[in-house]
Design a protein around this motif. Structure first.
Motif, mmCIF file in Angstrom:
data_model
loop_
_atom_site.group_PDB
_atom_site.id
_atom_site.type_symbol
_atom_site.label_atom_id
_atom_site.label_comp_id
_atom_site.label_asym_id
_atom_site.label_seq_id
_atom_site.Cartn_x
_atom_site.Cartn_y
_atom_site.Cartn_z
ATOM 1 N N ASN A 420 -11.914 -10.531 7.982
ATOM 2 C CA ASN A 420 -10.971 -9.911 8.564
ATOM 3 C C ASN A 420 -11.629 -8.434 8.216
ATOM 4 O O ASN A 420 -11.394 -7.438 9.402
ATOM 5 C CB ASN A 420 -9.494 -10.580 7.676
ATOM 6 C CG ASN A 420 -9.196 -11.107 8.691
ATOM 7 O OD1 ASN A 420 -9.163 -11.994 9.686
ATOM 8 N ND2 ASN A 420 -8.290 -11.918 8.017
ATOM 9 N N GLU A 421 -12.428 -8.438 7.598
ATOM 10 C CA GLU A 421 -11.979 -6.727 6.950
ATOM 11 C C GLU A 421 -13.827 -6.343 7.681
ATOM 12 O O GLU A 421 -13.628 -4.870 8.032
ATOM 13 C CB GLU A 421 -12.734 -6.501 5.608
ATOM 14 C CG GLU A 421 -11.212 -6.588 4.293
ATOM 15 C CD GLU A 421 -12.067 -7.273 2.990
ATOM 16 O OE1 GLU A 421 -14.224 -7.436 2.711
ATOM 17 O OE2 GLU A 421 -11.407 -7.343 2.142
ATOM 18 N N ARG A 422 -14.536 -7.398 8.446
ATOM 19 C CA ARG A 422 -15.786 -6.460 8.778
ATOM 20 C C ARG A 422 -15.071 -6.720 10.527
ATOM 21 O O ARG A 422 -15.611 -6.126 10.948
ATOM 22 C CB ARG A 422 -16.497 -7.992 8.767
ATOM 23 C CG ARG A 422 -17.271 -8.326 7.709
ATOM 24 C CD ARG A 422 -18.467 -8.463 7.115
ATOM 25 N NE ARG A 422 -19.264 -9.563 6.211
ATOM 26 C CZ ARG A 422 -19.727 -10.179 6.179
ATOM 27 N NH1 ARG A 422 -19.665 -11.062 7.130
ATOM 28 N NH2 ARG A 422 -20.000 -10.283 4.794
ATOM 29 N N LEU A 423 -13.905 -7.611 11.028
ATOM 30 C CA LEU A 423 -13.255 -7.108 11.721
ATOM 31 C C LEU A 423 -12.631 -5.968 12.076
ATOM 32 O O LEU A 423 -12.376 -5.510 13.342
ATOM 33 C CB LEU A 423 -12.560 -8.408 11.940
ATOM 34 C CG LEU A 423 -11.524 -8.595 13.835
ATOM 35 C CD1 LEU A 423 -12.468 -8.566 15.183
ATOM 36 C CD2 LEU A 423 -10.811 -9.184 13.968
ATOM 37 N N GLU A 424 -11.840 -5.513 10.991
ATOM 38 C CA GLU A 424 -11.396 -4.370 11.592
ATOM 39 C C GLU A 424 -12.344 -2.928 11.129
ATOM 40 O O GLU A 424 -12.160 -1.874 11.953
ATOM 41 C CB GLU A 424 -10.615 -4.339 9.588
ATOM 42 C CG GLU A 424 -9.486 -4.926 9.788
ATOM 43 C CD GLU A 424 -8.672 -4.711 9.225
ATOM 44 O OE1 GLU A 424 -8.959 -4.178 8.171
ATOM 45 O OE2 GLU A 424 -7.511 -5.421 8.441
ATOM 46 N N GLU A 425 -13.977 -3.104 10.536
ATOM 47 C CA GLU A 425 -13.634 -2.489 10.267
ATOM 48 C C GLU A 425 -14.880 -2.015 11.921
ATOM 49 O O GLU A 425 -15.140 -1.500 12.721
ATOM 50 C CB GLU A 425 -15.820 -2.617 9.810
ATOM 51 C CG GLU A 425 -14.946 -2.606 8.532
ATOM 52 C CD GLU A 425 -15.928 -2.665 7.563
ATOM 53 O OE1 GLU A 425 -17.370 -2.961 7.797
ATOM 54 O OE2 GLU A 425 -16.231 -2.575 5.885
ATOM 55 N N VAL A 427 -13.766 -3.566 14.438
ATOM 56 C CA VAL A 427 -12.200 -2.057 15.451
ATOM 57 C C VAL A 427 -12.631 -0.727 15.747
ATOM 58 O O VAL A 427 -12.660 0.406 16.410
ATOM 59 C CB VAL A 427 -11.486 -3.101 15.532
ATOM 60 C CG1 VAL A 427 -9.952 -1.830 16.778
ATOM 61 C CG2 VAL A 427 -10.744 -4.818 15.775
ATOM 62 N N LYS A 428 -12.755 -0.516 14.263
ATOM 63 C CA LYS A 428 -12.625 0.620 14.200
ATOM 64 C C LYS A 428 -13.931 1.276 14.434
ATOM 65 O O LYS A 428 -14.264 2.850 15.335
ATOM 66 C CB LYS A 428 -12.568 1.190 12.173
ATOM 67 C CG LYS A 428 -12.038 2.664 11.967
ATOM 68 C CD LYS A 428 -12.535 3.177 10.967
ATOM 69 C CE LYS A 428 -12.573 4.074 10.625
ATOM 70 N NZ LYS A 428 -12.660 4.653 9.445
ATOM 71 N N THR A 431 -13.784 1.806 18.471
ATOM 72 C CA THR A 431 -12.241 2.682 18.923
ATOM 73 C C THR A 431 -13.485 4.145 19.459
ATOM 74 O O THR A 431 -13.175 4.292 20.314
ATOM 75 C CB THR A 431 -11.511 2.840 18.178
ATOM 76 O OG1 THR A 431 -11.238 0.865 17.661
ATOM 77 C CG2 THR A 431 -10.177 3.757 18.632
#
Length: 691
Positions: A420-425, A427-428, A431
């Motif tokens: 999840n942490e990697r996914l958020e990174e 996604v950022k 973006t």
């Protein structure tokens, strides 16, 4: 007559009598007590190697003695492409005239039954087989049933033409109508019980899978389902009830479900045995078995005979791998492997019996024909015992398993958190990239709009440049015709000549660019020494450059030229002269009096294309007014034109576009560098070789 002659005549008579007894077929008598008759001892066989004979041929007198009486049980000729004709003689000694002949071989591709008409002058034909739609069969039955009508007290001869890419087995049985109905009911009942048992086992084990989530049960259920469909396809029941019109699919469905059953068997065995770590080649063996059976599914779409040959081999290899793995796990102390090993031993026995029967090595019977399916039923039961035994073993290790599950859940939670942490990174990061892409896209859109404005301006200029001289020419002609001016006036003639030249240049440039961009122009390449060629170019343009008060020094050669070697390039002299003309025209136009224009040549060794040794970089350098940075990226674009003092050219706007295309044809590149107020350098490259 002597004793020797008498003895010889007796021997010849005996041989003739014996030969006749061997080849003559016995007529099948049908009386009031005949309700079922195995026709195997009575049928005569005639192989048709090329499949070219007709019923008229084989029923003629010339073929009468070509048939051979069948010896033994039901004929079985293995896998063959030969067409077989069967002949049988029936005599009706009862008052019953309607009978049925059953061919117990549902996978037979083509079976054509020929019966004489009541007046015995022509032939009726019933064409059937699994390569023909099911509705064309004379009787709705999984087997091939043929009607037999014989008047009381008469004898008839019947023919059967058989052709198949599968096993050529000819089990023929004669029934009266009542016995046929009883036989059909029992036949369908037996298959219904077997399939029903298999379905119940599949549903029961599916329920266990849903309850325990043990994947072995899921693979076992899929294995059962694949075997059910294999039996349905092999027995003809699937063709009757599931896909009666799908001829192409029906012919291949047996092999498809056999290969599918093998694949599910591999997954079931691997999940059940858990041999990884015990048997080193466990993974490669199972992957090989899956790939082999999957390849057969691919081959099946193109070649049924090849897939048929391969499926037998793949099945034997698959079962051999599974049995070997089960044996090794049994030796390692894995208790559930007992039933598993026994199940596959039973199954492989059935496989061998069925294969040898198909190949004609074993006599045909219900047991030998359906040995594969019968042993599969035993196998399914034993595999159920194996699964139950494994569940009991799992229960004994429940505490350890629960602890392992808990640890596994912890690891999974940690893993998911990190993911999840990697996914958020990501996604950022994504973006940010999208934002930059949008900015780039907007910038490119602005550039395209600017380019469109440039193009519109150029078209306007071209229209103006074409229209102005045409208007002037029309005016001159009109005034000359009206006598207002002298038609031979030198001043007006010079003006007309300049306008005509302008028109000619515009038209020539447009035509030249179209030919270059469409690839419809040919290059006359010749090899030149770069040093001598540049010197010739300098001499050619020297007068034109210097007449405007612009200095034009000798060309300079920068870089390290190969010692004792010439630098050679393949060029079209005419086209390259056009390139230099365009470049010097622009340079002279924008260089003030007292300025300079020079040619600089640099040779670099090494080239991306192994056919060349290096690259010549040729620079045309001027000390003119320079180019606006906003215009510099567009000067080689088609239709680029800016009619003011900062533009590269106030001409047609096509010269540099033509120059770029010519350089591209020579496998080179062209670009420009400029500083406003200091001058411009235009570079282009040519591939060279050293000799």
């Amino acid at each position: 007559m002597g004793k020797t002659a008498i003895f010889t005549a007796f021997i010849l008579f005996a041989l003739l009598l014996f030969s006749s007894a061997v080849s003559a077929a016995e007529t099948v008598p049908l009386d009031g007590t005949t309700d079922e008759k195995d026709l195997s001892p009575y049928i005569e066989i005639l192989p048709d190697e090329n499949g070219e004979w007709t019923i008229e041929d084989v029923s003629s007198a010339g073929f009468h003695d070509e048939f051979e009486l069948n010896r033994g049980g039901a004929p079985s000729f293995g896998y063959t492409e030969t067409v077989y004709w069967v002949r049988v003689r029936l005599e009706n000694r009862s008052d019953y005239s309607n009978w049925r002949i059953e061919l117990d071989n549902p996978p037979m591709d083509r079976a054509d039954f020929y019966s004489p008409t009541l007046d015995a002058t022509t032939w009726n034909v019933e064409r059937t087989g699994d390569l023909r739609p099911f509705h064309e069969r004379p009787f709705i039955n999984r087997q091939f049933i043929f009607p037999v009508e014989i008047p009381e007290g008469e004898e008839r001869i019947f023919y059967l033409r058989l052709e198949s890419e599968g096993a050529m087995q000819i089990p023929l049985t004669l029934y009266n109508q009542q016995r046929f109905i009883q036989h059909t009911q029992v036949d369908y009942l037996i298959f219904g019980l077997f399939i029903g048992l298999a379905v119940v086992m599949a549903l029961y084990n599916l329920f266990i899978y849903v309850s325990l989530r043990e994947r072995s049960y899921l693979y076992y259920v899929l294995f059962i389902v694949a075997n059910i469909f294999t039996l349905l396809a092999f027995s003809g029941l699937a063709y009757q009830y599931l896909w009666p019109e799908a001829v192409w699919w029906n012919n291949r469905s047996i092999i498809f479900f056999m290969a599918t059953a093998n694949i599910f068997a591999v997954f079931f065995a691997r999940n059940f045995l858990e041999a990884e770590g015990v048997v080193p080649w466990e993974k490669k063996g199972f992957i090989g078995a899956v790939v082999a059976n999957a390849a057969i599914l691919a081959v099946l779409a193109f070649s049924y005979p090849l897939a048929l040959d391969l499926i037998v081999l793949a099945s034997l290899i698959t079962v051999a791998i599974i049995i070997t793995m089960a044996y090794k796990m049994l030796r390692s102390g894995f208790r559930p492997a007992r039933f598993f090993f026994a199940a596959w031993i039973v199954f492989i026995i059935g496989v061998f019996v069925s294969v040898f029967t198909d190949l004609g090595l074993l006599p045909f019977s219900f047991i030998t024909k359906y040995a594969w399916q019968l042993t599969t039923a035993v196998e399914l039961v034993l595999l159920s015992f194996a699964l139950a035994d494994k569940i009991n073993t799992i229960k004994q290790e429940k505490k350890e398993a629960q602890a392992e599950v808990y640890r596994h859940q912890q690891r999974m939670n940690d893993f998911l958190r990190k993911q999840n942490e990697r996914l958020e990174e990501k996604v950022k990061e994504r973006t940010e990239k999208l934002t930059k892409s949008n900015e780039t896209l907007n910038k490119r859109n602005t550039e395209l709009q600017k380019a469109e404005r440039f193009r519109v301006e150029l078209l306007t200029n071209i229209s103006h440049e074409l229209g102005t001289p045409m208007t002037y020419l029309q005016s001159y002609v009109q005034t000359a015709r009206e006598g207002i001016i002298d038609a031979n006036d030198e001043k007006f003639l010079m003006t007309v000549e300049s306008k005509v030249k302008l028109l000619d240049r515009l038209i020539h440039d447009l035509f030249e660019l179209v030919k270059l961009e469409s690839g419809k122009i040919s290059m006359m390449l010749e090899t030149v020494d770069v040093t001598d060629w540049i010197q010739d170019i300098h001499c050619h343009f020297r007068q034109d450059v210097e007449k405007g008060g612009i200095r034009f020094p000798e060309p300079s050669f920068d870089g390290q030229l190969p010692a004792d070697q010439d630098v050679l390039a393949a060029v079209d002299r005419t086209r390259m002269l056009q390139v230099f003309t365009n470049l010097f025209y622009n340079a002279v136009k924008h260089t003030p009096e007292g300025g300079s224009i020079s040619i600089v040549v640099k040779v670099d060794q090494g080239h991306t294309d192994p056919d060349f040794d290096g690259t010549a970089v040729i620079e045309i350098r001027d000390t003119g007014e320079g180019i606006d940075p906003d215009f510099l990226p567009h000067i080689f674009e088609r239709f680029f034109h800016k009619a003011d003092r900062n533009a590269v050219s106030s001409g047609t706007g096509l010269g540099l576009a033509i120059t770029k295309e010519i350089i591209s044809y020579h496998r080179g590149e062209i670009w420009a560098e400029s500083v406003q107020g200091s001058g411009t350098s235009v570079y282009f490259t040519l591939p060279v070789i050293f000799e």
